[in-house]
Design an enzyme around this catalytic site. Structure first.
Site, PDB file in Angstrom:
ATOM      1  N   ASP A 102      -9.576  -6.108  -4.088  1.00  0.00           N
ATOM      2  CA  ASP A 102      -9.172  -4.820  -3.523  1.00  0.00           C
ATOM      3  C   ASP A 102     -10.195  -3.760  -3.908  1.00  0.00           C
ATOM      4  O   ASP A 102     -10.339  -3.416  -5.073  1.00  0.00           O
ATOM      5  CB  ASP A 102      -7.790  -4.431  -4.056  1.00  0.00           C
ATOM      6  CG  ASP A 102      -7.139  -3.314  -3.266  1.00  0.00           C
ATOM      7  OD1 ASP A 102      -7.864  -2.456  -2.712  1.00  0.00           O
ATOM      8  OD2 ASP A 102      -5.897  -3.288  -3.208  1.00  0.00           O
TER       9      ASP A 102
ATOM     10  N   SER B 151       0.837  -1.204   0.000  1.00  0.00           N
ATOM     11  CA  SER B 151       0.000   0.000   0.000  1.00  0.00           C
ATOM     12  C   SER B 151       0.873   1.255   0.000  1.00  0.00           C
ATOM     13  O   SER B 151       1.684   1.428  -0.912  1.00  0.00           O
ATOM     14  CB  SER B 151      -0.988  -0.057   1.168  1.00  0.00           C
ATOM     15  OG  SER B 151      -2.010   0.889   1.031  1.00  0.00           O
TER      16      SER B 151
ATOM     17  N   HIS C 163      -7.618  -5.699  -0.025  1.00  0.00           N
ATOM     18  CA  HIS C 163      -6.481  -4.781   0.071  1.00  0.00           C
ATOM     19  C   HIS C 163      -5.542  -5.180   1.200  1.00  0.00           C
ATOM     20  O   HIS C 163      -4.325  -5.084   1.073  1.00  0.00           O
ATOM     21  CB  HIS C 163      -7.003  -3.357   0.296  1.00  0.00           C
ATOM     22  CG  HIS C 163      -5.929  -2.333   0.364  1.00  0.00           C
ATOM     23  ND1 HIS C 163      -5.353  -1.797  -0.770  1.00  0.00           N
ATOM     24  CD2 HIS C 163      -5.320  -1.729   1.425  1.00  0.00           C
ATOM     25  CE1 HIS C 163      -4.435  -0.913  -0.413  1.00  0.00           C
ATOM     26  NE2 HIS C 163      -4.392  -0.863   0.914  1.00  0.00           N
TER      27      HIS C 163
END
Length: 295
Positions: free
Chosen positions: A220, A97, A247
């Site tokens: 995600d 991320s 995610h």
């Protein structure tokens, strides 16, 4: 726990990190609201063959700084400072991320330092929908700080986890998770989320020379397929893979996530060894002592 000093755009920082294992260097960069503990399953899986450095960047864990605004460049400088302090010359680099964004930024600015790059749940730029999402996060964090609520924690499973989590949990178990999450949210999550708002890697992608794995989560809901395609189109030596998770794959499927990353790292390590790359004097070379966490 080692600590090193670095100057950021807003002032100094003391960057804390773990160093574990023996072998070629591997640097792991955590995501928004977490810390280096996110990488424990992967570290356990590869520490017998990699020297693993896992820093906390500003707002997380043991790292302390000036307390003001941050940039992606600041976070990349902190990660590189930890690698330098740990004695890593060239290293494999993995990010999740915001950590993946930070890793890509570092790889673009220091291509000579990065052997390979694995980017999970990365994005090329913060588009309008993502701006709305991150602004919502900030609203929740402000409300929680002002009123003692747990709105941000309640949002996290909805945002982070895919169908497999929801199929195997029930209301009581999810409520237990929501109650357990607030103490684990990094104190600087709001500052890190403001960095999320500012992301634009598009001018940098072509400068990344390392073989790169673009690892997407099939479910995600934060990072869409167009973002992954932009990374693949922009990074010269990029390839694509998916994991069956949301995610937050490192938390939803720790073993599966670690296995995918470990397989990529082992492949790149084998390629380096076949080419004779970086063996003399590197971590894990003959005469180089192994290192354990906390030393």
């Amino acid at each position: 726990m080692p600590v090193t000093q670095v100057s950021l755009s807003g002032g100094p920082a003391a960057v804390a990190y773990d160093r574990t294992g023996t072998g070629p260097g591997l640097v792991l960069v955590h995501g928004t609201g977490t810390d280096r503990a996110q990488w424990q399953p992967l570290t356990a899986a590869v520490a017998d063959r990699f020297t693993v450095v896992a820093p906390d960047y500003s707002g997380s864990g043991g790292t302390t700084d000036h307390g003001g605004p941050l940039t992606v460049a600041d976070l990349a400088d902190e990660v590189l400072a930890a690698a330098d302090h740990a004695g890593l010359d060239r290293f494999h680099l993995v990010g999740h991320s915001l950590g993946a964004v930070t890793a890509a930024h570092l790889a673009a600015h220091h291509p000579d330092r990065v052997r390979s790059l694995a980017l999970h749940a990365c994005w090329a730029h913060t588009d309008t929908r993502m701006w709305a999402e991150f602004t919502h996060w900030l609203d929740l964090l402000r409300s929680d700080a002002a009123h003692g609520t747990t709105h941000f924690a309640r949002m996290l499973p909805l945002m982070a986890f895919g169908p497999r989590y929801w199929e195997r949990t029930d209301t009581a178990a999810n409520e237990d998770l929501v109650r357990a999450l607030p103490p684990t949210v990094a104190p600087g999550t709001d500052r890190q989320t403001k960095v999320d708002l500012s992301v634009d890697l598009r001018p940098l992608l072509g400068r990344i020379t390392a073989p790169t794995l673009v690892l997407a989560s099939a479910h995600d809901r934060l990072i869409d397929a167009a973002q992954q395609q932009a990374l693949l189109a922009g990074i010269p030596q990029a390839r694509y893979q998916e994991i069956d998770a949301g995610h937050g794959a490192p938390g939803e499927d720790p073993a599966g996530f670690a296995a995918v990353i470990a397989a990529f790292l082992d492949e790149r390590r084998t390629a380096d060894e076949a080419a004779g790359a970086g063996l003399p004097g590197g971590p894990g070379a003959p005469g180089t002592p192994s290192v354990t966490a906390g030393r």
